[in-house]
Motif scaffolding. Structure first.
Motif, short mmCIF file in Angstrom:
data_model
loop_
_atom_site.label_atom_id
_atom_site.label_comp_id
_atom_site.label_asym_id
_atom_site.label_seq_id
_atom_site.Cartn_x
_atom_site.Cartn_y
_atom_site.Cartn_z
N UNK A 104 0.84 -1.19 0.00
CA UNK A 104 0.00 0.00 0.00
C UNK A 104 0.87 1.24 0.00
N UNK A 105 0.34 2.32 -0.56
CA UNK A 105 1.11 3.54 -0.78
C UNK A 105 0.27 4.77 -0.47
N UNK A 106 0.96 5.84 -0.06
CA UNK A 106 0.34 7.15 0.06
C UNK A 106 1.09 8.13 -0.85
N UNK A 107 0.30 8.85 -1.67
CA UNK A 107 0.84 9.86 -2.55
C UNK A 107 0.20 11.20 -2.22
N UNK A 108 0.95 12.25 -2.50
CA UNK A 108 0.43 13.61 -2.40
C UNK A 108 0.43 14.22 -3.80
N UNK A 109 -0.63 14.95 -4.12
CA UNK A 109 -0.71 15.63 -5.41
C UNK A 109 -1.08 17.09 -5.18
N UNK A 110 -0.27 17.99 -5.72
CA UNK A 110 -0.55 19.42 -5.68
C UNK A 110 -1.09 19.85 -7.04
N UNK A 165 4.18 19.33 9.26
CA UNK A 165 4.12 19.45 7.79
C UNK A 165 3.79 20.90 7.48
N UNK A 166 4.71 21.59 6.83
CA UNK A 166 4.60 23.04 6.66
C UNK A 166 3.58 23.47 5.64
N UNK A 167 3.31 22.64 4.67
CA UNK A 167 2.37 23.02 3.62
C UNK A 167 1.44 21.84 3.33
N UNK A 168 0.52 21.52 4.22
CA UNK A 168 -0.25 20.28 4.10
C UNK A 168 -1.43 20.34 3.14
N UNK A 169 -1.83 21.51 2.69
CA UNK A 169 -2.99 21.59 1.79
C UNK A 169 -2.66 20.88 0.48
#
Lengths: 111, 113
Positions: free
Chosen positions: B32-38, B82-86
């Motif tokens: 399983x994986x967690x990704x972040x997308x901006x 986490x400084x920029x979590x949005x």
């Protein structure tokens, strides 16, 4: 490290054929995948190339050339619903088989 | 039907608060994986887990934590560090066969006010 480059935007008309290129730099990988993502949605898997050559899945085809560090996604008979972002991703060598994604190509299909 | 369920779909939090995003799968996948997308960006790997009770940092793990106590569950905590979590957070799983395919959840959109 790894890096993948794709064009940021591509525009084409309905019924046309479009090719989205992906060049990569990586020390080792199992293969190249392509994903489609509509605005606000989750990425969905389109195709996977483990070997050099062309893989065809309906209107979509994908190509890989390891010697050229290059791949592409070919979309034929474009439809309006194909407007989306398309990401290439390399599957890194190793037991974890992590995917590293490119920054994506926004495809706009015009009527 | 088999799949990956993420919750909540939308989440708002104040600065300085921790928040936990849920990810559950019934596909019997080990990894399983967690990704972040901006916005306008690709997906960046936060953490991944290949087996229960084991996980590894991805490319952008700072300010995040995970656990993998059950095969089906892989929650992500976004900490106040986490400084920029949005961002848009995507959970995925992978079958044992090397088909090149990840199965994604519908995502959780976190906004820090």
């Amino acid at each position: 490290g790894q890096s993948l480059e794709q064009p940021s935007e591509v525009t084409a008309v309905e019924g046309a054929i479009v090719q989205i290129n992906c060049t990569y730099q990586t020390s080792g990988f199992y293969g190249l995948s392509w994903y489609q993502q509509h605005d606000g949605g989750a990425p969905t898997f389109l195709s996977y190339n483990a070997l050099d050559g062309l893989e065809e899945t309906g209107r979509f085809s994908s190509f890989l050339s390891r010697s050229d560090s290059y791949g592409y996604l070919l979309l034929q008979e474009l439809q309006m619903k194909d407007s989306a972002s398309y990401f290439c991703a390399v599957i890194l060598a190793g037991s974890a088989r992590q995917l590293t994604f490119g920054s994506g190509t926004q495809l706009t299909v015009l009527p | 039907d088999g799949g990956i369920t993420q919750s909540p779909k939308y989440l708002f939090r104040k600065e300085g608060q921790n928040v936990t995003l849920s990810c559950e799968q019934n596909l019997n996948h080990d990894a399983m994986y967690w990704y972040r997308q901006d916005p306008g960006q690709g997906l960046r790997l936060i953490y991944y887990s290949q087996i229960v009770n084991d996980f590894q940092k991805g490319d952008i793990a700072e300010g995040y934590s995970v656990s993998r106590e059950k095969k089906e569950s892989f929650p992500l905590t976004v900490t106040s560090a986490q400084k920029n979590p949005t961002a848009f957070y995507l959970c995925a799983s992978r079958p044992r066969q090397n088909t090149g395919e990840l199965f994604f959840g519908e995502g959780s959109r976190l906004t820090v006010l």
